[in-house]
Design a protein around this motif. Structure first.
Motif, PDB file in Angstrom:
ATOM      1  N   GLU A 154       0.887  -1.157   0.000  1.00 14.50           N
ATOM      2  CA  GLU A 154       0.000   0.000   0.000  1.00 14.50           C
ATOM      3  C   GLU A 154       0.932   1.216   0.000  1.00 14.50           C
ATOM      4  O   GLU A 154       1.475   1.579   1.040  1.00 14.50           O
ATOM      5  CB  GLU A 154      -0.869  -0.044   1.259  1.00 14.50           C
ATOM      6  N   ILE A 155       1.152   1.751  -1.180  1.00 17.57           N
ATOM      7  CA  ILE A 155       2.135   2.831  -1.315  1.00 17.57           C
ATOM      8  C   ILE A 155       1.439   4.084  -1.825  1.00 17.57           C
ATOM      9  O   ILE A 155       0.664   4.037  -2.785  1.00 17.57           O
ATOM     10  CB  ILE A 155       3.243   2.429  -2.313  1.00 17.57           C
ATOM     11  N   ASP A 156       1.716   5.193  -1.155  1.00 12.94           N
ATOM     12  CA  ASP A 156       1.254   6.482  -1.649  1.00 12.94           C
ATOM     13  C   ASP A 156       2.456   7.382  -1.771  1.00 12.94           C
ATOM     14  O   ASP A 156       3.184   7.588  -0.796  1.00 12.94           O
ATOM     15  CB  ASP A 156       0.251   7.104  -0.670  1.00 12.94           C
ATOM     16  N   CYS A 157       2.661   7.910  -2.948  1.00 15.40           N
ATOM     17  CA  CYS A 157       3.799   8.806  -3.138  1.00 15.40           C
ATOM     18  C   CYS A 157       3.288  10.086  -3.779  1.00 15.40           C
ATOM     19  O   CYS A 157       2.587  10.051  -4.790  1.00 15.40           O
ATOM     20  CB  CYS A 157       4.851   8.133  -4.017  1.00 15.40           C
ATOM     21  N   ARG A 158       3.639  11.196  -3.143  1.00 14.78           N
ATOM     22  CA  ARG A 158       3.181  12.498  -3.656  1.00 14.78           C
ATOM     23  C   ARG A 158       4.375  13.414  -3.869  1.00 14.78           C
ATOM     24  O   ARG A 158       5.311  13.407  -3.083  1.00 14.78           O
ATOM     25  CB  ARG A 158       2.259  13.180  -2.646  1.00 14.78           C
ATOM     26  N   SER A 159       4.285  14.208  -4.927  1.00 16.33           N
ATOM     27  CA  SER A 159       5.223  15.319  -5.074  1.00 16.33           C
ATOM     28  C   SER A 159       4.401  16.597  -5.092  1.00 16.33           C
ATOM     29  O   SER A 159       3.284  16.611  -5.620  1.00 16.33           O
ATOM     30  CB  SER A 159       6.037  15.183  -6.354  1.00 16.33           C
ATOM     31  N   VAL A 160       4.963  17.624  -4.487  1.00 16.38           N
ATOM     32  CA  VAL A 160       4.201  18.872  -4.340  1.00 16.38           C
ATOM     33  C   VAL A 160       5.042  20.072  -4.763  1.00 16.38           C
ATOM     34  O   VAL A 160       6.266  20.036  -4.745  1.00 16.38           O
ATOM     35  CB  VAL A 160       3.742  19.073  -2.874  1.00 16.38           C
ATOM     36  N   TYR A 161       4.315  21.120  -5.123  1.00 16.95           N
ATOM     37  CA  TYR A 161       4.961  22.407  -5.380  1.00 16.95           C
ATOM     38  C   TYR A 161       5.181  23.136  -4.062  1.00 16.95           C
ATOM     39  O   TYR A 161       4.326  23.105  -3.167  1.00 16.95           O
ATOM     40  CB  TYR A 161       4.044  23.297  -6.218  1.00 16.95           C
TER      41      TYR A 161
END
Ligand code: FES
Ligand code: FES
Lengths: 759, 138
Positions: free
Chosen positions: A331-338
């Motif tokens: 169960e992987i959640d990966c986010r990139s943000v400004y």
């Protein structure tokens, strides 16, 4: 034809001499910062001092009043679309109404000398109205949007299997700081206005993507923006995005005069993207006998002010978050943000480095919780050919993960520290003694994709011309592939020698007059452009045989090429004779197999061309009181498929390990309110000869079934698990109580000393 | 010449000898190392005026015509050159090291080259090159 032996001297498999080496050791090799044109002016950039501000006005009149200053350009002077970017064109060439990071270009000037240009840049008056800066990525999603569409660049979920109840559960939070590529050759280029459009000589990793973006910004047809690669002083991902290119072209076209731009070191820190800083939360569940049952991971990447390659880095971080291990449920959640931090983008390892520190830290924690040897735990879970990765993709081709780990683990350990201060933590500052040190040993295993992923239609193009010169056949190889130091030019020449069995090969300068080669990154260029050169050579061979068949009156199938001639059972004709009726000139395009995009809901799919693996063992000495660390030895085992040039492969491994060591213990761009606090080699330290320990390499060559000569990419894997192994060794040295607090790289002396003190 | 101009700028931009490199211009990387009256210095830290009347030898002065200097040849053969941006400064530093000591041991090599940064090679092949050149010159 089998390729196990070099057929021609300096062919495939030989440690052939670099064709550019003589010029490089003579000081004659023209790097982009060495370019010169008699009529050239110098450009300089005006940059934002604010992480976030409204640009109220820009006034270049004071600068233009200086004699010798010829131009001051702003966003209004960009003739085309004032946007560029590798995945999403969201970055202005020159800021319009808003600046989003410290160092963002706002205006450019040109003057007769570099000193005058710098002075003129300082005289451009920009009125700003500062805005609140978003510098904490954790707050990005709840903060006002920096870009249309909000502050989320990408969120990738991977879901597979059902999370089962585990006997043992370990959780951890880890952080990776912002690393700089720190290539030594500064960003620089020379733009020369031409009858139609502009000619640009620059250092980059991918000429055609630069051309594509520049054509859009300059409102020129692509064929009127011609690029030639000049000498590149290292890249490591930091030259994928545009830096000086658009600015120099704008100035040159405006002035009708060649313009050179070259950054100093401080400006270089603002002038290119950096490795994404990462915050990672992990949970691993396993059986009592050490089988992984599930991995949960929540990963946040700070993408900074513009998108660059954040989406692809997010994909990689998610895909490799569990490491080279068999895990039934993920169960992987990966986010990139400004944020308003400096933009992050490509750096060697591309998302896989950050998560490697996370998953390997977890494996050590799990081993400790199970009372199991960390090597044994890894061996028990290592993937092999036929295993399924987190994305559901089956591992095809060699996957000797367990073997790589055994090889580094079985090596004898180095002797204890001698009392030579040069070899102790702190070095010649003489701050410690051998009897104060504790030693530690740590391991890291890693996996990364080779070539581009997720359905990208990737290819390389090569043109090979065979002609006669002074009675000898000469092969000329032309591609747009960027030689950035890795030795691609050598490999191209080796392939031509092997396939055409000629001794003389010329590599033409890379430019946009030939088809796209794709990028010199993702460990793909030997595979892709090497594959294209090979394909073009095979086409040349076929044409030669047809010609010979007609002349000799025998079927092409009955002929062989070798020793500078084509031979039939009865007769032989030299290549030079065959070429008398004209050159043979063939262009070929090489593609790898298709991949598919990941399912947006589950993150499942056959997204990767190939996986590469590496294992590291690090041995360190630590002075627990001072927190100072000396890395005593690093061993690395890697499967390279087939070493096209063994010395170059070793060079990639040594260099990758050094950059991994840097990230582990010393390299970090420190930020305060979005501002880089250490933009110099005085304050941003990279490993020196005194920091690097002896490195021991173990190179496996298990040929892949699906690549030219069985090779696989070698540039990135040697970096991947080096930081994780060093971090593990430091934790091993200081003991479990202090180790728990060491959850961040780089592990500085302060962090180590504090962890020991608090334990 | 403008006031405050460095020897490195003079060499690169005025004399047309761009072989010495400009990776930091702060005395931290060694890519600009040249001999000044026989002593290796960071040309970026020397004011151009200070070099007046001195003998300067740069990387361009190491080879004997077509013949590479043994240190240059060793760098090529050992694979010590990747991007090569550090190479000019390292060649001068190694040339100097071997002039002072024809059989340096590893700690001596490391110490002598501690002021020369290389981002590509991890230094191993550079050490190989030093040993190769030293062995041949003995
Ligand atoms: S350029 Fe002179 S030391 Fe770096
Ligand atoms: S070879 Fe690139 S910096 Fe040394």
């Amino acid at each position: 034809m089998t390729m196990t032996q070099p057929l021609t001297a300096d062919g495939v498999g030989a440690s052939a001499r670099r064709p550019d080496a003589d010029a490089k050791v003579r000081g004659d090799f023209a790097y982009s910062s060495d370019l010169w044109h008699d009529a050239m002016a110098w450009g300089a950039t005006v940059r934002s001092p604010h992480p976030h501000a409204r640009v109220v006005s820009v006034d270049a009149s004071a600068a233009l009043a200086l004699p010798g200053v010829h131009a001051g350009l702003t966003a209004a002077d960009v003739p085309g679309v004032n946007r560029y970017g590798l995945e999403k064109r969201d970055q202005p060439v020159l800021a319009e109404d808003v600046v989003r990071y410290v160092g963002e270009p706002v205006a450019v000037v040109a003057a007769d000398t570099p000193e005058l240009a710098r002075r003129a840049a300082g005289l451009v008056e920009v009125a700003y109205e500062p805005l609140p800066a978003l510098t904490d990525p954790e707050r990005a999603l709840e903060s006002p949007a920096l870009h249309e569409g909000g502050n989320l660049v990408r969120h990738l979920r991977i879901r597979r299997g059902a999370l089962a109840r585990a006997d043992v559960v370990v959780t951890g939070e880890y952080e990776v700081g912002m690393q700089d590529q720190a290539f030594l050759g500064p960003e620089s280029c020379l733009a020369v206005p031409a009858e139609e459009g502009v000619e640009l000589y620059c250092s980059t990793q991918w000429l055609h993507i630069d051309q594509d973006q520049l054509a859009g910004c300059l409102a020129l047809p692509k064929e009127h923006v011609r690029l030639t690669l000049s000498g590149v002083g290292g890249a490591f991902g930091g030259r994928e995005d545009l830096s000086v290119q658009a600015h120099a072209c704008l100035l040159a076209l405006r002035l009708g005069r060649p313009v050179k731009m070259s950054y100093g070191r401080e400006e270089s820190f603002a002038g290119h993207v950096h490795r994404h800083p990462a915050r990672m939360r992990y949970e691993h569940g396993a059986t009592r006998d050490g089988r992984l049952l599930y991995v949960k991971a929540d990963i946040l990447l700070d993408g900074g002010a513009y998108a660059s390659t954040s989406a692809a880095v997010t994909g990689n971080a998610a895909c490799f978050a569990t490491g080279p291990y068999e895990v039934p449920a993920v169960e992987i959640d990966c986010r990139s943000v400004y944020t308003n931090n400096p933009p992050a983008g490509a750096m060697r390892g591309f998302g896989a480095v950050q998560v490697c520190f996370g998953h390997e830290s977890q494996m050590d924690k799990l081993a400790a919780a199970l009372g199991m040897d960390p090597v044994e735990l890894r061996l028990r879970n290592a993937v092999s050919t036929g295993s399924t990765m987190a994305t559901g993709q089956r591992v095809e081709g060699p996957a000797p993960v367990a073997e790589l780990l055994r090889r580094v683990a079985d090596r004898p350990l180095p002797p204890p520290a001698a009392d030579d201060p040069r070899l102790l933590p702190g070095g010649t500052s003489n701050s410690t003694r051998a009897d104060r040190l504790v030693r530690g040993v740590g391991y890291g295993l890693s996996v990364k994709n080779i070539c581009k992923s997720a359905g990208y239609d990737d290819y390389g193009t090569a043109r090979v011309r065979l002609f006669a010169h002074e009675g000898e056949a000469v092969a000329e190889v032309h591609t747009a592939a960027a030689e950035v130091g890795q030795g691609l030019v050598t490999v191209q020449a080796q392939i031509a020698r092997t396939e055409l069995e000629v001794a003389r090969v010329t590599i033409l300068p890379a430019d946009t007059e030939v088809g796209d080669a794709g990028t010199s990154s993702a460990s793909r260029q030997t595979w892709m452009s090497g594959g294209a050169v090979r394909a073009a050579c095979l086409a040349v061979r076929a044409r030669l045989l047809e010609r010979a068949a007609a002349l000799l009156g025998e079927p092409a199938g009955a002929l062989t090429i070798g020793g500078g001639a084509v031979t039939s059972s009865a007769r032989s004709i030299t290549l030079a004779e065959l070429l008398a009726e004209g050159d043979v000139d063939e262009t070929a395009v090489f593609r790898h197999r298709f991949t598919e995009a990941l399912d947006p809901e589950t993150g499942q799919g056959d997204a990767h061309v190939a996986y590469a693996f590496a294992a590291h063992r690090a041995v360190v000495d630590v002075d627990p009181e001072l927190g100072s660390v000396r890395v005593v030895e690093i061993a690395c085992a890697q499967d390279v498929g087939r070493a096209i040039n063994p010395v170059a492969v070793e060079g990639q491994m040594h260099g990758g390990i050094a950059q991994g060591l840097g990230l582990a213990v010393m390299e970090e761009i420190r930020l305060r309110d979005g501002r880089i606090l250490n933009p110099s080699f005085t304050d941003y330290l990279i490993p020196t000869t005194m920091d690097m320990p002896p490195t021991v390499l173990d190179i496996l060559e298990l040929p892949r079934p699906d690549s030219p000569y069985g090779l696989t990419g070698v540039g990135e894997p040697p970096l991947l698990s080096a930081p994780a192994a060093i971090a593990a060794a430091i934790r091993d040295a200081v003991g479990p109580a202090a180790a728990a607090a060491l959850d961040r790289i780089p592990m500085t002396p302060e962090a180590v000393a504090t962890a020991v003190l608090d334990a | 010449m403008e006031a405050g101009e460095s020897l490195l700028f003079l060499l690169r931009e005025r004399v047309g000898l761009p072989g010495s490199k400009n990776a930091c211009e702060q005395g931290e990387c060694g890519s600009c190392t040249v001999y000044l009256d026989g002593t290796p210095v960071c040309a970026c830290l020397v004011a151009a005026g200070q070099a007046q009347g001195c003998e300067v030898v740069t990387v361009e002065g190491l080879a004997d015509g077509d013949e590479l200097h043994p240190v240059q040849e060793a760098f090529v053969e050992a694979g010590a050159v990747q991007c090569g941006f550090c190479t000019p400064g390292l060649l001068v530093a190694v040339h100097d090291l071997l002039a002072r000591c024809d059989d340096p041991d590893e700690p001596q090599i490391r110490e002598a080259l501690a002021g020369n940064l290389c981002r590509c090679t991890g230094y191993e092949k550079i050490f190989d090159a030093v040993r190769l050149a030293a062995g041949r010159s003995r």
